[in-house]
Design a protein around this motif. Structure first.
Motif, short mmCIF file in Angstrom:
data_model
loop_
_atom_site.label_atom_id
_atom_site.label_comp_id
_atom_site.label_asym_id
_atom_site.label_seq_id
_atom_site.Cartn_x
_atom_site.Cartn_y
_atom_site.Cartn_z
N LEU A 1 -13.02 18.38 -13.11
CA LEU A 1 -12.96 19.84 -13.17
C LEU A 1 -12.17 20.38 -11.99
CD1 LEU A 1 -16.67 20.60 -14.16
CD2 LEU A 1 -14.68 20.49 -15.66
N GLY A 2 -11.44 21.45 -12.22
CA GLY A 2 -10.68 22.07 -11.13
C GLY A 2 -9.24 21.64 -11.10
N GLY A 3 -8.98 20.39 -11.48
CA GLY A 3 -7.59 19.92 -11.52
C GLY A 3 -6.92 20.39 -12.80
N PRO A 4 -5.59 20.28 -12.89
CA PRO A 4 -4.87 20.75 -14.08
C PRO A 4 -5.09 19.85 -15.29
CG PRO A 4 -3.36 19.63 -12.59
CD PRO A 4 -4.67 19.70 -11.87
N TRP A 5 -5.39 20.45 -16.42
CA TRP A 5 -5.57 19.70 -17.66
C TRP A 5 -4.38 19.84 -18.59
CZ3 TRP A 5 -11.33 19.75 -19.71
CH2 TRP A 5 -12.14 19.13 -18.76
N LEU A 6 -3.50 20.81 -18.31
CA LEU A 6 -2.28 21.00 -19.08
C LEU A 6 -1.08 20.82 -18.17
CD1 LEU A 6 -3.27 24.15 -21.18
CD2 LEU A 6 -3.11 21.80 -22.01
N MET A 7 0.02 20.29 -18.70
CA MET A 7 1.20 20.03 -17.88
C MET A 7 1.77 21.32 -17.30
SD MET A 7 3.20 16.90 -19.77
CE MET A 7 4.32 16.71 -18.40
N GLU A 8 1.64 22.43 -18.03
CA GLU A 8 2.12 23.72 -17.51
C GLU A 8 1.37 24.08 -16.23
OE1 GLU A 8 1.88 26.75 -20.43
OE2 GLU A 8 3.26 25.76 -21.82
N THR A 9 0.06 23.84 -16.25
CA THR A 9 -0.75 24.11 -15.07
C THR A 9 -0.39 23.17 -13.94
OG1 THR A 9 -2.52 24.63 -16.62
CG2 THR A 9 -3.12 24.54 -14.30
N GLU A 10 -0.15 21.90 -14.31
CA GLU A 10 0.22 20.90 -13.32
C GLU A 10 1.54 21.29 -12.63
OE1 GLU A 10 -0.03 16.08 -13.35
OE2 GLU A 10 1.28 16.98 -14.87
N LYS A 11 2.52 21.74 -13.42
CA LYS A 11 3.81 22.16 -12.87
C LYS A 11 3.65 23.39 -11.97
CE LYS A 11 6.53 20.35 -16.73
NZ LYS A 11 7.33 20.71 -17.93
N GLU A 12 2.81 24.33 -12.41
CA GLU A 12 2.59 25.55 -11.62
C GLU A 12 1.93 25.21 -10.29
OE1 GLU A 12 2.50 29.46 -10.38
OE2 GLU A 12 3.67 28.47 -11.96
N GLU A 13 0.96 24.31 -10.31
CA GLU A 13 0.30 23.90 -9.07
C GLU A 13 1.27 23.20 -8.14
OE1 GLU A 13 -3.29 21.73 -9.43
OE2 GLU A 13 -4.37 23.34 -10.45
N ARG A 14 2.17 22.37 -8.72
CA ARG A 14 3.16 21.67 -7.91
C ARG A 14 4.12 22.68 -7.27
NH1 ARG A 14 5.78 18.78 -11.64
NH2 ARG A 14 4.00 17.39 -11.84
N ARG A 15 4.52 23.70 -8.07
CA ARG A 15 5.42 24.73 -7.53
C ARG A 15 4.78 25.49 -6.39
NH1 ARG A 15 6.18 29.88 -7.66
NH2 ARG A 15 4.35 30.24 -8.98
N ARG A 16 3.50 25.83 -6.54
CA ARG A 16 2.80 26.54 -5.47
C ARG A 16 2.67 25.69 -4.21
NH1 ARG A 16 -0.80 28.61 -9.63
NH2 ARG A 16 -2.32 27.02 -9.04
N ASP A 17 2.41 24.40 -4.42
CA ASP A 17 2.31 23.49 -3.26
C ASP A 17 3.65 23.40 -2.51
OD1 ASP A 17 -0.31 22.97 -3.79
OD2 ASP A 17 0.05 21.07 -4.84
N GLU A 18 4.73 23.31 -3.29
CA GLU A 18 6.04 23.22 -2.66
C GLU A 18 6.38 24.49 -1.89
OE1 GLU A 18 8.54 22.36 -5.95
OE2 GLU A 18 8.03 20.20 -6.00
N GLU A 19 6.02 25.66 -2.45
CA GLU A 19 6.25 26.93 -1.76
C GLU A 19 5.44 26.99 -0.47
OE1 GLU A 19 5.41 30.20 -4.31
OE2 GLU A 19 7.25 29.98 -5.49
N ALA A 20 4.19 26.54 -0.55
CA ALA A 20 3.33 26.56 0.64
C ALA A 20 3.90 25.65 1.73
CB ALA A 20 1.91 26.12 0.27
N GLN A 21 4.43 24.50 1.31
CA GLN A 21 5.01 23.57 2.30
C GLN A 21 6.26 24.16 2.94
OE1 GLN A 21 5.63 19.85 0.28
NE2 GLN A 21 3.45 19.61 -0.23
N ARG A 22 7.08 24.86 2.12
CA ARG A 22 8.27 25.50 2.68
C ARG A 22 7.90 26.58 3.69
NH1 ARG A 22 10.43 24.95 -2.66
NH2 ARG A 22 9.74 27.06 -3.20
N GLU A 23 6.88 27.37 3.35
CA GLU A 23 6.42 28.42 4.26
C GLU A 23 5.89 27.81 5.55
OE1 GLU A 23 6.56 31.76 4.11
OE2 GLU A 23 7.83 31.44 2.33
N ALA A 24 5.18 26.70 5.42
CA ALA A 24 4.62 26.04 6.61
C ALA A 24 5.74 25.54 7.52
CB ALA A 24 3.72 24.89 6.19
N ARG A 25 6.82 24.98 6.89
CA ARG A 25 7.94 24.50 7.69
C ARG A 25 8.64 25.64 8.42
NH1 ARG A 25 8.69 20.84 3.30
NH2 ARG A 25 10.19 22.26 2.31
N LYS A 26 8.79 26.78 7.70
CA LYS A 26 9.43 27.95 8.32
C LYS A 26 8.63 28.43 9.52
CE LYS A 26 11.70 29.77 4.17
NZ LYS A 26 11.70 30.90 3.20
N LEU A 27 7.30 28.53 9.32
CA LEU A 27 6.43 28.97 10.42
C LEU A 27 6.51 28.01 11.59
CD1 LEU A 27 3.28 30.19 8.43
CD2 LEU A 27 4.91 31.61 9.67
#
Length: 365
Positions: free
Chosen positions: A320-346
């Motif tokens: 439970l809590g993890g992505p069960w659909l590939m669309e959700t999986e892709k969206e979570e991956r996109r959010r993670d990548e954005e967060a990592q980019r923001e962290a690098r900028k900071l």
């Protein structure tokens, strides 16, 4: 546990048979509307005339229902279905001239089948919400020594319109763990593959003039419910079934079984990582397109062709809590990548400011 559960239920049935009364429905209840029906009979929404309590009255035709089977379902629902996601009887049971009847909690929003959009399914959040509740409900039944044996959308009732509270019902096929029953094959993905010999025996009977075939007996095990929960998960996510029937002559099931056998069956610490690797080297059959690696790992557990290695209902909770659909999986991956980019900028900005402060401390310009 098996003998204790079965004997205790038999004793409750014996005692309740002595106390069963004959009533006229209209004298005690105001019947409001029809709620549903099945092979057992029908269910009506009613209000108790004296108490004003709304309830569902479940009617079993006496012509096609034995008193034993009626009392077994009533007593099991009354005494053992104490989990909030199991439909519980209300302590009212009686007979009329044509029916056996007992009262149970009413699911006022219909059943799960009525809200599944064909070939679409349900929103992922709703699916995980439903499966979380059913995991607890079925685990509770198993802990008491019983197997439901008929988990499907039509037997899951809604207590609200958002699936925040669902109840598993219809305990007509429920039996104690270890109980032996005659194998009855029916064409459905919910029917477990281990009873396929019953179908083959039926074919043999049709091709033979030797008369009645010998009954094939199978043992009731919790793995039956695990399989049904796996099929249900797929159904809720996609709005369809992965195959028509769980036999080796069904193309959909054959593809799945071949894919399963090619996969890595070893126990691993991070099953999701293993499943992603399997997806690259051994992609799932086409009917599983759109499902994430995370839920495919769960389905491998619940839909294991070998009942002895099949996962338990409790294992749903780990997914439970993890992505069960590939669309959700892709969206979570996109959010993670954005967060990592923001962290690098900071980090880069913070590092520059830190260096400037050091230079100022040294009196440098």
């Amino acid at each position: 546990m098996t003998d204790v559960a079965a004997n205790e239920l038999d004793e409750r049935c014996f005692l309740s048979a002595q106390a069963m009364s004959s009533l006229k429905v209209s004298d005690h209840f105001q019947v409001l509307k029809f709620l549903g029906e099945g092979s057992y009979g029908k269910v009506m929404l009613a209000v108790h005339r004296k108490r004003g309590t709304p309830m569902a009255l479940k009617f079993f035709p006496r012509q096609s229902t034995t008193l034993t089977s009626f009392l077994r379902e009533y007593n099991l629902s009354l005494s053992y279905c104490t989990h909030p996601s199991l439909t519980r009887a209300l302590g009212i049971f009686f007979s009329t001239s044509s029916h056996y009847v007992f009262a149970q909690q009413a699911g006022l929003y219909g059943d799960l089948y009525s809200v599944i959009v064909s070939e679409v399914g349900l929103d992922e959040e709703h699916v995980q919400r439903v499966m979380s509740q059913l995991s607890g409900a079925v685990s509770h039944l198993h802990s008491l020594g019983f197997v439901h044996r008929d988990i499907k959308p039509e037997n899951i009732f809604l207590c609200d319109s958002s699936c925040r509270w669902v109840k598993l019902g219809d305990f007509g096929l429920t039996r104690a763990v270890g109980y032996t029953v005659g194998a009855v094959w029916y064409e459905s993905p919910f029917c477990t593959p281990e009873v396929e010999p019953a179908k083959e025996a039926e074919k043999a009977k049709d091709c033979s003039d030797l008369g009645e075939k010998e009954t094939i007996w199978i043992t009731v095990e919790p793995s039956i419910d695990s399989w049904a929960l796996g099929i249900l998960t797929y159904c809720l996510l996609t709005g369809c079934f992965p195959w028509e029937e769980s036999t080796t002559d069904d193309p959909g099931y054959t593809k799945y079984k071949s894919w399963f056998e090619r996969g890595d069956a070893k126990e691993e610490a991070d099953i999701s990582t293993v499943e992603k690797e399997n997806r690259r080297n051994n992609p799932p059959p086409s009917q599983f397109r759109g499902l994430s690696s995370h839920v495919m790992a769960l389905l491998r557990l619940l839909l294991h062709p070998d009942p002895e290695q099949r996962g338990s209902p409790e294992e749903i909770l780990s997914y439970l809590g993890g992505p069960w659909l590939m669309e959700t999986e892709k969206e979570e991956r996109r959010r993670d990548e954005e967060a990592q980019r923001e962290a690098r900028k900071l980090g880069e900005v913070g590092g520059g400011v830190g260096e400037e402060l050091v230079r100022e401390g040294r009196g440098e310009r």
